[in-house]
Each structure stands twice: as structure tokens, then as C-alpha cells.
Design a protein around this motif. Structure first.
Motif, PDB file in Angstrom:
ATOM      1  N   ILE A  60       0.790  -1.179   0.114  1.00  0.00           N
ATOM      2  CA  ILE A  60       0.021   0.101  -0.325  1.00  0.00           C
ATOM      3  C   ILE A  60       1.082   1.223  -0.411  1.00  0.00           C
ATOM      4  N   VAL A  61       0.903   2.227  -1.027  1.00  0.00           N
ATOM      5  CA  VAL A  61       1.424   3.349  -1.391  1.00  0.00           C
ATOM      6  C   VAL A  61       0.362   5.224  -1.103  1.00  0.00           C
ATOM      7  N   ASN A  62       0.540   5.677   0.144  1.00  0.00           N
ATOM      8  CA  ASN A  62      -0.043   6.502  -0.260  1.00  0.00           C
ATOM      9  C   ASN A  62       0.304   7.863  -0.987  1.00  0.00           C
ATOM     10  N   THR A  63      -0.561   8.378  -2.011  1.00  0.00           N
ATOM     11  CA  THR A  63       0.197   9.530  -2.711  1.00  0.00           C
ATOM     12  C   THR A  63      -0.772  10.275  -2.394  1.00  0.00           C
ATOM     13  N   PRO A  64      -0.122  11.905  -3.110  1.00  0.00           N
ATOM     14  CA  PRO A  64      -1.739  13.155  -2.656  1.00  0.00           C
ATOM     15  C   PRO A  64      -2.869  13.361  -3.074  1.00  0.00           C
ATOM     16  N   GLY A  65      -4.061  13.680  -3.229  1.00  0.00           N
ATOM     17  CA  GLY A  65      -4.569  14.277  -3.339  1.00  0.00           C
ATOM     18  C   GLY A  65      -4.533  14.680  -5.348  1.00  0.00           C
ATOM     19  N   SER A  66      -2.929  16.104  -5.427  1.00  0.00           N
ATOM     20  CA  SER A  66      -3.089  16.439  -6.386  1.00  0.00           C
ATOM     21  C   SER A  66      -2.740  15.360  -7.003  1.00  0.00           C
ATOM     22  N   PRO A  67      -3.198  15.606  -8.928  1.00  0.00           N
ATOM     23  CA  PRO A  67      -2.441  15.159  -9.246  1.00  0.00           C
ATOM     24  C   PRO A  67      -1.211  14.993 -10.038  1.00  0.00           C
ATOM     25  N   LYS A  68      -0.931  16.000  -9.751  1.00  0.00           N
ATOM     26  CA  LYS A  68       0.101  16.441 -10.685  1.00  0.00           C
ATOM     27  C   LYS A  68       1.383  15.148  -8.698  1.00  0.00           C
ATOM     28  N   GLY A  69       1.265  16.142  -8.307  1.00  0.00           N
ATOM     29  CA  GLY A  69       1.983  14.733  -6.691  1.00  0.00           C
ATOM     30  C   GLY A  69       1.524  13.611  -6.865  1.00  0.00           C
ATOM     31  N   ALA A  70       0.400  13.278  -7.242  1.00  0.00           N
ATOM     32  CA  ALA A  70       0.493  11.746  -7.662  1.00  0.00           C
ATOM     33  C   ALA A  70       1.257  11.385  -8.337  1.00  0.00           C
ATOM     34  N   GLU A  71       1.671  11.716  -9.441  1.00  0.00           N
ATOM     35  CA  GLU A  71       1.990  11.547 -10.201  1.00  0.00           C
ATOM     36  C   GLU A  71       3.283  10.915 -10.134  1.00  0.00           C
ATOM     37  N   GLU A  72       4.045  12.325  -9.836  1.00  0.00           N
ATOM     38  CA  GLU A  72       5.469  11.998  -9.189  1.00  0.00           C
ATOM     39  C   GLU A  72       5.777  11.438  -8.258  1.00  0.00           C
ATOM     40  N   CYS A  73       5.246  11.162  -7.553  1.00  0.00           N
ATOM     41  CA  CYS A  73       5.585  10.619  -6.421  1.00  0.00           C
ATOM     42  C   CYS A  73       5.399   8.941  -6.977  1.00  0.00           C
TER      43      CYS A  73
END
Length: 149
Positions: free
Chosen positions: A121-134
Motif C-alpha cells: 500500500i502506497v499513499n500519494t497526495p490528492g494533487s494529480p501532479k503530486g500523485a504522478e510524481e510520487c
């Protein structure tokens, strides 16, 4: 080995139909571009128990990756890390740290990563750009981790 993934969008506004799930869509597109097959997408409200319940359901009889998007900041309802920790058997702090390093705004993230059974399980931000970068920051490690699980 097939690379399977599920996505959980954590957002009160998306769960209540007041906003579009842009983060989940971007995560799905990114995962597919990395060779994953997205087999499920779901949405839940912010909150420890709602996140934990949704993650338990997604992880049940599953082997693969679950990516959450949303609820990782400092807002009062941003409780995705706490809900995730309630489910995890083992944390993978290196994954969360690598995601934070990809962008100067990563210092605002409280994301966690870890395993339960055969699931990462990996948490990413809600920001689409941030999620993709992560995801881009850690995608090279994920298939290796899934093979070990």
C-alpha cells in the motif's frame, strides 16, 4: 508475473459527488503506463475508519499494489496515513521518504507505505501532479517488492 493494482481515492468531496476524481484517473493512467493492470478503483470519505475499512476490503484475497490518493496533508480531515497504519503489518518508510524527496512540497506530505499480506500500500497526495510524481519516484522498486511478497 502480472502487475495488478487497485486505487483508492480518499476525498469527502469526491465521495459525496461534489468533485471529479481527477487524482484517481491520473494514478490509473500512470500505473497503466508503468505496465500495471488496474483491476479496481474505489472512493471513500476522509477519516481513519473509512480509510482502514476500504483498504481492508481492497486487500482481501488480493496480491498486488494499492495506491491511495488524497488525505495525506495537514488538514483536520487528512487522515489517510492513520487509516493506512491501522491496516499495515509492516511499514516501508524508504518508499514514503523517496516520494517526499521528489518535490520541495513533499515536506508537507504525511504519506506512508507498507505491506499487509501480499499487498503493498502506497499513499500519494490528492494533487494529480503530486500523485504522478510520487509514483514515478518509486515505480522501479514496486515490482521487486511485489515479487518478494
Amino acid at each position: 508475473m502480472a502487475l495488478l493494482a487497485k486505487i483508492l481515492t480518499v476525498s469527502d468531496s469526491v465521495a459525496h459527488g461534489h468533485a471529479e476524481d481527477r487524482g484517481g484517473r491520473v494514478v490509473a493512467t500512470a500505473l497503466e503506463s508503468f505496465g500495471f493492470t488496474v483491476v479496481a478503483q474505489s472512493v471513500c470519505e476522509d477519516g481513519i475508519e473509512s480509510v482502514a475499512t476500504a483498504l481492508r476490503a481492497l486487500a482481501d484475497r488480493f496480491a498486488g499494489l494499492i495506491v491511495t490518493t488524497g488525505g495525506t496533508g495537514f488538514g483536520l480531515r487528512d487522515l489517510t496515513p492513520e487509516g493506512t497504519r491501522a491496516v499495515l503489518e509492516r511499514e516501508a518508510p524508504g518508499i514514503a521518504e523517496a516520494m517526499r524527496l521528489v518535490n520541495p512540497l513533499g515536506q508537507r506530505s504525511r504519506s506512508v507505505a507498507g505491506t499487509v499480506g501480499q499487498v503493498l500500500i502506497v499513499n500519494t497526495p490528492g494533487s494529480p501532479k503530486g500523485a504522478e510524481e510520487c509514483l514515478q519516484a518509486v515505480i522501479d522498486v514496486i515490482p521487486y517488492a511485489l515479487r518478494l511478497l
